[in-house]
Design an enzyme around this catalytic site. Structure first.
Site, PDB file in Angstrom:
ATOM      1  N   ASP A  59       0.808  -1.222   0.000  1.00  0.00           N
ATOM      2  CA  ASP A  59       0.000   0.000   0.000  1.00  0.00           C
ATOM      3  C   ASP A  59       0.843   1.276   0.000  1.00  0.00           C
ATOM      4  OD1 ASP A  59      -2.946  -0.711   0.223  1.00  0.00           O
ATOM      5  OD2 ASP A  59      -2.126  -1.972   1.802  1.00  0.00           O
ATOM      6  N   HIS A 159     -11.894   5.804   4.782  1.00  0.00           N
ATOM      7  CA  HIS A 159     -11.353   6.963   5.500  1.00  0.00           C
ATOM      8  C   HIS A 159     -12.347   8.122   5.468  1.00  0.00           C
ATOM      9  CE1 HIS A 159      -7.131   5.350   4.349  1.00  0.00           C
ATOM     10  NE2 HIS A 159      -7.195   5.295   5.669  1.00  0.00           N
ATOM     11  N   CYS A 252      -5.104  10.124  -1.789  1.00  0.00           N
ATOM     12  CA  CYS A 252      -4.207   9.112  -1.184  1.00  0.00           C
ATOM     13  C   CYS A 252      -2.838   9.047  -1.860  1.00  0.00           C
ATOM     14  CB  CYS A 252      -4.768   7.698  -1.320  1.00  0.00           C
ATOM     15  SG  CYS A 252      -6.437   7.497  -0.861  1.00  0.00           S
TER      16      CYS A 252
END
Ligand code: GLY
Length: 258
Positions: A59, A159, A252
């Site tokens: 990730d 999130h 992100c």
């Protein structure tokens, strides 16, 4: 403005997944999409500094989660997913030339994707990744600089910034527009001047990236993009269809430093 990014690792297919079923990811396509995202930032005048690939950290392309950066300080997160904690040292090293550093420690957990900044206020999602101890540590680090930190519930998404992002925010934050999915977050909490709801069928579209008056919007959300354009913003569509299989979002994939 500087954006830290990180290469898409070959291990991306082993990423953490919270809401999506695992499906095959075409790494070549994901890398090409990430490169176009970086180029879109460059075209808006942002300097892009790509961190070296961390092959064994699936990730790690999602650098936003590793830190919360304000003008005075960078707070290194302690990701809620244990598999992501090894991402932090290299991001700390990359931030050290630009900011003083502070570190969230156990039992706190915090993902940068849960932190929405509007002026001097930071809203932090109490999610599967971020806990009350992490929020309290963030608040203590930032209080000396006049920032107010508030935790709030978020559900249905990974999130807080999956549910809501801010665009067109000046220093004070009193002119802010938020883009939100009202099914996932109560938009009345943020004191925004204007709220744009995502279009029906575009649940993931609230995660947009604001650069000045321009807004990067996922190409999979054309109706929400129309709403943002109608509100006077310059929309840049970015295809993240392959990265989205890893629960990516537009915020992100970079860590922005003003
Ligand atoms: N796959 C993104 C995350 O779970 O952090």
């Amino acid at each position: 403005m500087l954006a830290l990014t990180r290469a898409v690792p070959a291990s991306l297919a082993q990423c953490e997944l919270t809401h999506l079923q695992r499906v095959a990811i075409d790494i070549g396509r994901a890398r090409a999409q990430h490169e176009r995202y970086e180029n879109a930032l460059r075209q808006l005048g942002v300097s892009v500094h790509r961190l070296p690939e961390t092959e064994d950290l699936p990730d790690s392309v999602f650098v936003e989660d590793a830190a919360v950066v304000v003008d005075e300080l960078a707070v290194l997160a302690r990701p809620g997913a244990e598999s992501r904690r090894a991402e932090i040292p290299s991001v700390a090293q990359a931030l050290a030339p630009y900011r003083a550093l502070a570190f969230v420690v156990a039992p706190g957990t915090l993902d940068g994707g849960d932190v929405l900044r509007i002026g001097k206020r930071l809203f932090v999602g109490l999610s599967a990744r971020t806990n009350a101890a992490g929020i309290a540590q963030l608040a203590a680090f930032l209080a000396p600089f006049g920032y107010r930190v508030a935790g709030l519930a978020v559900s249905g998404c990974l999130h807080l910034k999956s549910a809501i992002t801010a665009i067109g925010t000046s220093g004070a934050g009193d002119d802010t527009t938020v883009v939100l999915n009202p099914a996932w977050v109560d938009g009345s909490r943020f004191g925004a001047q204007r709220a744009i709801e995502v279009a029906p069928q575009e649940a993931m579209a609230a995660n947009v990236l604001s650069i000045g008056n321009s807004v990067l919007v996922n190409a999979s959300a054309p109706r929400t993009a129309e709403r943002i354009a109608a509100a006077g913003f310059d929309v840049v569509l970015v295809d993240q269809s392959e990265l989205a299989k890893a629960e990516s979002g537009l915020t992100c994939c970079s860590l922005l430093l003003a």
